[in-house]
Design a protein around this motif. Structure first.
Motif, PDB file in Angstrom:
ATOM      1  N   UNK A   1       0.859  -1.181   0.000  1.00 39.18           N
ATOM      2  CA  UNK A   1       0.000   0.000   0.000  1.00 39.18           C
ATOM      3  C   UNK A   1       0.890   1.224   0.000  1.00 39.18           C
ATOM      4  N   UNK A   2       0.629   2.124  -0.936  1.00 45.33           N
ATOM      5  CA  UNK A   2       1.423   3.341  -1.087  1.00 45.33           C
ATOM      6  C   UNK A   2       0.462   4.517  -1.264  1.00 45.33           C
TER       7      UNK A   2
ATOM      8  N   UNK B   1      -4.314   6.629  -0.710  1.00 49.73           N
ATOM      9  CA  UNK B   1      -3.804   5.294  -0.406  1.00 49.73           C
ATOM     10  C   UNK B   1      -4.212   4.346  -1.517  1.00 49.73           C
ATOM     11  N   UNK B   2      -3.222   3.646  -2.070  1.00 50.88           N
ATOM     12  CA  UNK B   2      -3.437   2.780  -3.225  1.00 50.88           C
ATOM     13  C   UNK B   2      -2.708   1.462  -3.005  1.00 50.88           C
ATOM     14  N   UNK B   3      -3.352   0.355  -3.397  1.00 50.56           N
ATOM     15  CA  UNK B   3      -2.713  -0.954  -3.321  1.00 50.56           C
ATOM     16  C   UNK B   3      -2.091  -1.258  -4.671  1.00 50.56           C
TER      17      UNK B   3
ATOM     18  N   UNK C   1      -5.332  -0.433  -7.280  1.00 50.54           N
ATOM     19  CA  UNK C   1      -6.721  -0.250  -6.876  1.00 50.54           C
ATOM     20  C   UNK C   1      -6.708   0.620  -5.623  1.00 50.54           C
ATOM     21  N   UNK C   2      -7.779   1.343  -5.396  1.00 46.81           N
ATOM     22  CA  UNK C   2      -7.832   2.150  -4.174  1.00 46.81           C
ATOM     23  C   UNK C   2      -7.761   1.235  -2.946  1.00 46.81           C
ATOM     24  N   UNK C   3      -7.038   1.653  -1.941  1.00 52.43           N
ATOM     25  CA  UNK C   3      -6.952   0.882  -0.702  1.00 52.43           C
ATOM     26  C   UNK C   3      -8.228   1.089   0.098  1.00 52.43           C
ATOM     27  N   UNK C   4      -8.603   0.071   0.861  1.00 54.06           N
ATOM     28  CA  UNK C   4      -9.740   0.224   1.766  1.00 54.06           C
ATOM     29  C   UNK C   4      -9.411   1.310   2.777  1.00 54.06           C
ATOM     30  N   UNK C   5     -10.428   1.996   3.274  1.00 52.78           N
ATOM     31  CA  UNK C   5     -10.162   3.008   4.307  1.00 52.78           C
ATOM     32  C   UNK C   5      -9.686   2.335   5.588  1.00 52.78           C
ATOM     33  N   UNK C   6      -9.035   3.095   6.413  1.00 54.96           N
ATOM     34  CA  UNK C   6      -8.647   2.597   7.734  1.00 54.96           C
ATOM     35  C   UNK C   6      -9.857   2.679   8.647  1.00 54.96           C
ATOM     36  N   UNK C   7      -9.873   1.825   9.658  1.00 56.79           N
ATOM     37  CA  UNK C   7     -11.018   1.778  10.564  1.00 56.79           C
ATOM     38  C   UNK C   7     -11.292   3.134  11.209  1.00 56.79           C
TER      39      UNK C   7
END
Length: 161
Positions: free
Chosen positions: A8-9, A15-17, A28-34
């Protein structure tokens, strides 16, 4: 042999995976953080006209990264591993709680244990699963509005008795 790597960068602040497989890179877009889900929920809940009149909220971040000393201090001060992310205080001395999970994220062993202990004394912890901030906010609002309706029904039946 197929070798796949993921990292993840941030690309342009997002934030992108990055996935590399057989020399080909996909993004792909990274999932949001909790915590981002929780922040969106807090903002949406505080914007409700019922906030401050019919309910209040408090949030926890028990899994936040801490060094050894900070962890000892937090535990000594009463921070409890596995505690629900959000507490909703309703009129009539009622409390409801929910735990946030991104997508299919699993409850930690401390959460499973703590939620079971709370259930034994009559406090259910709802799990809110979301993959976007908007979805998390919408689900939290729906949950709290449902609790408010239940609370209103209970208060009205008590007055009628």
């Amino acid at each position: 042999m197929t070798k796949t790597t993921r990292q993840t960068v941030r690309i342009n602040g997002v934030r992108t995976v990055l996935t590399t497989r057989n020399g080909k890179v996909t993004t792909r877009p990274a999932d949001p953080k909790e915590w981002e889900l929780q922040a969106a929920q807090v903002q949406a809940l505080r914007a409700l006209p019922e906030y401050g009149r019919l309910f209040l909220l408090a949030g926890d971040q028990n899994s936040a990264k801490r060094g050894p000393r900070a962890q000892v201090e937090a535990t000594a001060a009463g921070m409890t591993p596995g505690e629900a992310d959000m507490r909703i205080y309703l009129t009539g001395a009622r409390i409801r709680m929910f735990e946030n999970k991104v997508g299919n994220g699993k409850l930690s062993p401390a959460q499973v244990s703590r939620h079971a202990a709370l259930a034994k004394i009559g406090h259910t912890v709802e799990v809110v699963r979301a993959t976007t901030k908007a979805e998390a906010a919408s689900k939290a609002v729906a949950l709290v509005r449902g609790w408010l309706a239940d609370n209103d029904n209970e208060n009205n039946s008590t007055k009628a008795a």
